[in-house]
Scaffold this motif. Structure first.
Motif, PDB file in Angstrom:
ATOM      1  N   ALA A  24       0.840  -1.204   0.000  1.00 45.95           N
ATOM      2  CA  ALA A  24       0.000   0.000   0.000  1.00 45.95           C
ATOM      3  C   ALA A  24       0.872   1.250   0.000  1.00 45.95           C
ATOM      4  O   ALA A  24       0.557   2.242  -0.667  1.00 45.95           O
ATOM      5  N   ALA A  25       1.995   1.203   0.734  1.00 44.43           N
ATOM      6  CA  ALA A  25       2.915   2.353   0.756  1.00 44.43           C
ATOM      7  C   ALA A  25       3.460   2.607  -0.642  1.00 44.43           C
ATOM      8  O   ALA A  25       3.493   3.748  -1.121  1.00 44.43           O
ATOM      9  N   LEU A  26       3.866   1.536  -1.313  1.00 42.05           N
ATOM     10  CA  LEU A  26       4.412   1.694  -2.667  1.00 42.05           C
ATOM     11  C   LEU A  26       3.350   2.232  -3.616  1.00 42.05           C
ATOM     12  O   LEU A  26       3.587   3.163  -4.389  1.00 42.05           O
ATOM     13  N   ARG A  27       2.149   1.648  -3.533  1.00 43.96           N
ATOM     14  CA  ARG A  27       1.078   2.095  -4.423  1.00 43.96           C
ATOM     15  C   ARG A  27       0.709   3.550  -4.180  1.00 43.96           C
ATOM     16  O   ARG A  27       0.451   4.304  -5.119  1.00 43.96           O
ATOM     17  N   THR A  28       0.682   3.932  -2.887  1.00 37.41           N
ATOM     18  CA  THR A  28       0.327   5.309  -2.550  1.00 37.41           C
ATOM     19  C   THR A  28       1.366   6.275  -3.105  1.00 37.41           C
ATOM     20  O   THR A  28       1.030   7.365  -3.567  1.00 37.41           O
ATOM     21  N   ALA A  29       2.642   5.860  -3.060  1.00 39.47           N
ATOM     22  CA  ALA A  29       3.702   6.728  -3.586  1.00 39.47           C
ATOM     23  C   ALA A  29       3.651   6.780  -5.117  1.00 39.47           C
ATOM     24  O   ALA A  29       3.866   7.835  -5.716  1.00 39.47           O
ATOM     25  N   LEU A  30       3.364   5.643  -5.745  1.00 35.94           N
ATOM     26  CA  LEU A  30       3.397   5.588  -7.214  1.00 35.94           C
ATOM     27  C   LEU A  30       2.152   6.191  -7.855  1.00 35.94           C
ATOM     28  O   LEU A  30       2.235   6.770  -8.936  1.00 35.94           O
ATOM     29  N   GLU A  31       1.026   6.046  -7.162  1.00 34.08           N
ATOM     30  CA  GLU A  31      -0.257   6.386  -7.804  1.00 34.08           C
ATOM     31  C   GLU A  31      -0.301   7.816  -8.350  1.00 34.08           C
ATOM     32  O   GLU A  31      -0.605   8.011  -9.539  1.00 34.08           O
ATOM     33  N   PRO A  32       0.054   8.848  -7.545  1.00 32.41           N
ATOM     34  CA  PRO A  32       0.000  10.211  -8.116  1.00 32.41           C
ATOM     35  C   PRO A  32       1.034  10.413  -9.223  1.00 32.41           C
ATOM     36  O   PRO A  32       0.795  11.179 -10.166  1.00 32.41           O
ATOM     37  N   LEU A  33       2.169   9.709  -9.128  1.00 34.85           N
ATOM     38  CA  LEU A  33       3.212   9.866 -10.146  1.00 34.85           C
ATOM     39  C   LEU A  33       2.840   9.143 -11.433  1.00 34.85           C
ATOM     40  O   LEU A  33       3.389   9.431 -12.492  1.00 34.85           O
ATOM     41  N   ALA A  34       1.932   8.176 -11.318  1.00 39.62           N
ATOM     42  CA  ALA A  34       1.595   7.360 -12.483  1.00 39.62           C
ATOM     43  C   ALA A  34       0.377   7.896 -13.238  1.00 39.62           C
ATOM     44  O   ALA A  34      -0.061   7.298 -14.210  1.00 39.62           O
ATOM     45  N   ARG A  35      -0.169   9.041 -12.767  1.00 40.47           N
ATOM     46  CA  ARG A  35      -1.297   9.615 -13.511  1.00 40.47           C
ATOM     47  C   ARG A  35      -0.809  10.161 -14.843  1.00 40.47           C
ATOM     48  O   ARG A  35       0.351  10.520 -14.979  1.00 40.47           O
ATOM     49  N   LYS A  36      -1.706  10.245 -15.789  1.00 44.78           N
ATOM     50  CA  LYS A  36      -1.328  10.860 -17.065  1.00 44.78           C
ATOM     51  C   LYS A  36      -0.937  12.305 -16.797  1.00 44.78           C
ATOM     52  O   LYS A  36      -1.560  12.979 -15.986  1.00 44.78           O
ATOM     53  N   SER A  37       0.107  12.785 -17.478  1.00 50.44           N
ATOM     54  CA  SER A  37       0.510  14.152 -17.225  1.00 50.44           C
ATOM     55  C   SER A  37       0.895  14.854 -18.518  1.00 50.44           C
ATOM     56  O   SER A  37       1.642  14.317 -19.330  1.00 50.44           O
ATOM     57  N   GLY A  38       0.322  16.041 -18.699  1.00 47.14           N
ATOM     58  CA  GLY A  38       0.688  16.874 -19.837  1.00 47.14           C
ATOM     59  C   GLY A  38       0.064  16.414 -21.139  1.00 47.14           C
ATOM     60  O   GLY A  38      -0.533  15.334 -21.228  1.00 47.14           O
ATOM     61  N   ALA A  39       0.210  17.276 -22.134  1.00 42.04           N
ATOM     62  CA  ALA A  39      -0.329  16.961 -23.455  1.00 42.04           C
ATOM     63  C   ALA A  39       0.436  15.782 -24.048  1.00 42.04           C
ATOM     64  O   ALA A  39       1.555  15.499 -23.652  1.00 42.04           O
ATOM     65  N   HIS A  40      -0.176  15.085 -24.970  1.00 50.43           N
ATOM     66  CA  HIS A  40       0.438  13.981 -25.721  1.00 50.43           C
ATOM     67  C   HIS A  40       0.815  12.811 -24.825  1.00 50.43           C
ATOM     68  O   HIS A  40       1.815  12.153 -25.067  1.00 50.43           O
TER      69      HIS A  40
END
Ligand SMILES: [Zn+2]
Ligand SMILES: [Zn+2]
Length: 388
Positions: free
Chosen positions: A186-202
């Protein structure tokens, strides 16, 4: 009711939707009843010496191999069979189509876990009103309530079972496999989840690609911010040794050497050198070390602060990765005479920095100061799209 021929796969395209729904419910019920019957026989088989006589190491292994199923499924079936005598109401409820075999399986595993504290009736009430997934969750709470100490001991054991294996393939790619306990996971997922969202155009990346990028971002960020505990003798940035020819991307230049990796391309060195981190640059002809020092920022501290204040986050259109998760990018690389003054610098997150150096994208500042991106002309997988 289903006829004998209905167990053979055959097309149902001629049926109405009502008929299709009814048939699927009916088939699921027949399978549930069959599984209960199989479970009973599997448990009696396990208690016999039939599997041993056949040379198998366990009844689960015999069933796994001879009945073409995974050992988890075989184990579940035996567990249900062994508990059937404690689950008379649940068997009845399965025959009455109130619950399915998946509920009974969870019930049996729970009975095994809490032993003499098991009480079928209240759990069956929950099973009747819950999906198998939700019921499993309810049973987890039930197990804790019944025996908190045993539950805690199981979780402790899960921590002891943490494993992470990193192996290197022939081409230098790193294969990751392992297992984490629920809390660590859960700690790993919580850390990765916001970083793994789509970001920026394209951003056309699939979830798994984004999660892998997120893990690399986490490592880059930890190195950049000095979050990794270290002694003075230890190094926590990427160790790169390169010739000037490689750095300049000249034809015929060798690849650069990087610790813990296969040799890397001049494009990658160019990116690493854009902000910092090339530890040593060798002059090829003399093999003379011209800079053997620690990785040094090519953008000075005060300039970086000013850059953070001006850009605030990655400047890629639509990307809001904060400044502490970015690198300073030279719009004209310092290798090609670009200066370290603010107009030539821009903050880019790790992935967008990668996209402009290795991914073939360009980023330029428009006349109005806004950043514009230009996609590569060649398509690389799903990363880059040519201009429509
Ligand atoms: Zn750069
Ligand atoms: Zn970005």
């Amino acid at each position: 009711m289903l006829a004998t021929q209905d167990v053979y796969p055959s097309s149902t395209t001629h049926l109405t939707n009502d008929e299709r729904r009814e048939r699927l419910r009916e088939k699921a019920h027949v399978m549930d009843v069959q599984l209960l019957s199989f479970a009973q026989e599997a448990a009696e088989f396990a208690a016999s010496d039939a599997w041993d006589e056949d040379g198998s190491v366990s009844p689960i292994d015999w069933i796994r191999f001879n009945c073409h199923m995974t050992s988890v499924t075989a184990g579940d079936l035996i567990a249900v069979g062994e508990n059937l005598a404690r689950l008379p109401e649940s068997v009845g409820a399965t025959f009455d189509r109130e619950i399915g075999f998946a509920h009974v399986k969870t019930m049996a595993r729970t009975a095994d876990a809490v032993e003499s504290k098991f009480n079928e009736v209240p759990l069956l009430e929950k099973a009747r009103e819950s999906s198998p997934g939700k019921f499993h969750h309810i049973c987890t709470h039930y197990r804790h309530a019944a025996d908190a100490e045993k539950y805690a001991a199981e979780q402790t054991e899960q921590v002891e079972q943490r494993r992470l294996k990193l192996s290197t393939w022939m081409d230098g790619s790193v294969l990751i496999s392992g297992v984490l306990d629920p809390v660590g996971g859960a700690a790993l997922r919580t850390a990765l989840e916001p970083l793994a969202r789509k970001s920026g155009a394209h951003d056309y990346r699939e979830l798994e690609r984004r999660q892998a990028d997120a893990l690399v971002d986490l490592a880059m960020h930890a190195m950049d911010t000095g979050l990794i505990p270290q002694r003075a003798s230890q190094r926590t940035h990427l160790q790169v040794t390169t010739s000037l020819e490689t750095l300049l991307g000249l034809a015929g230049a060798p690849a650069a050497e990087m610790e813990l990796s296969v040799p890397i391309s001049s494009k990658t060195v160019e990116r690493l050198a854009c902000d910092c981190s090339v530890t040593r640059i060798l002059l090829d002809s003399e093999s003379m070390v011209i800079d053997s020092g620690r990785a040094k920022r090519t953008i000075s501290g005060p300039q970086r602060k000013a850059l953070n204040v001006r850009d605030k986050h990655c400047v890629w259109p639509g990307c809001e990765r904060p400044a502490s998760w970015t690198e300073g990018h030279h719009l004209v690389h310092w290798l090609h005479g670009g200066g370290g003054d603010l107009p030539n610098l821009a903050l880019l997150c790790y992935r967008h920095h990668w996209m402009v150096h290795e991914g073939g994208w360009q980023i330029v500042r428009g006349d109005d100061g806004r950043m514009l991106t230009i996609p590569p002309l060649v398509e690389f997988g799903s990363l880059a799209r040519g201009p429509d």
